[in-house]
Design a protein around this motif. Structure first.
Motif, mmCIF file in Angstrom:
data_model
loop_
_atom_site.group_PDB
_atom_site.id
_atom_site.type_symbol
_atom_site.label_atom_id
_atom_site.label_comp_id
_atom_site.label_asym_id
_atom_site.label_seq_id
_atom_site.Cartn_x
_atom_site.Cartn_y
_atom_site.Cartn_z
ATOM 1 N N ILE A 25 0.850 -1.183 0.000
ATOM 2 C CA ILE A 25 0.000 0.000 0.000
ATOM 3 C C ILE A 25 0.890 1.238 0.000
ATOM 4 O O ILE A 25 1.769 1.385 0.856
ATOM 5 N N GLN A 27 0.903 5.325 0.295
ATOM 6 C CA GLN A 27 0.031 6.332 0.888
ATOM 7 C C GLN A 27 0.799 7.641 1.073
ATOM 8 O O GLN A 27 1.953 7.645 1.493
ATOM 9 N N THR A 29 0.212 11.253 3.098
ATOM 10 C CA THR A 29 -0.622 11.998 4.042
ATOM 11 C C THR A 29 -0.115 13.422 4.155
ATOM 12 O O THR A 29 1.068 13.709 3.905
ATOM 13 N N ILE A 39 -5.187 11.687 4.720
ATOM 14 C CA ILE A 39 -4.743 10.898 3.571
ATOM 15 C C ILE A 39 -5.151 11.633 2.295
ATOM 16 O O ILE A 39 -6.331 11.943 2.101
ATOM 17 N N GLU A 42 -3.860 7.158 -1.767
ATOM 18 C CA GLU A 42 -3.651 5.800 -1.293
ATOM 19 C C GLU A 42 -3.917 4.852 -2.453
ATOM 20 O O GLU A 42 -4.920 4.983 -3.161
ATOM 21 N N ARG A 44 -3.352 0.550 -3.337
ATOM 22 C CA ARG A 44 -2.872 -0.795 -3.004
ATOM 23 C C ARG A 44 -2.551 -1.505 -4.295
ATOM 24 O O ARG A 44 -3.382 -1.552 -5.212
#
Length: 96
Positions: A25, A27, A29, A39, A42, A44
């Protein structure tokens, strides 16, 4: 800066041959002062089950309008349920 661009993915050996990654994943932020981190990106990757998740990925992320000097962007990579074969990378990181 108004945009964050980067390439990312899992090395081919993580999902070919004996490689058995369960994915990763990615991400980003935004941390603004004492407020909880927000966030803003994101994704995956699951290259064993999703062909589109194989190879180099790229994102061009528009940064929020309320970003200010002193705010922090954090790019994080998390393993799936285990870290076996999670040969991840990030490259070509650029703020514009």
């Amino acid at each position: 800066e108004q945009q964050l661009e980067f390439a990312y993915g899992l090395l081919e050996g993580a999902y070919t041959g004996s490689g058995r990654t369960d994915g990763a994943i990615y991400q980003v932020t935004l941390q603004q002062g004492q407020a909880p981190a927000r966030i803003i990106f994101e994704r995956r990757l699951d290259p064993l089950n999703t062909a589109a998740d194989r190879g180099r990925q790229h994102t061009g992320l528009a940064l929020p309008d309320d970003i200010q000097a002193g705010d922090r962007l954090v790019l994080r990579i998390d393993a799936g349920t285990n870290s076996s074969w999670d040969w991840t990378y990030v490259s070509e990181l650029e703020l514009r």
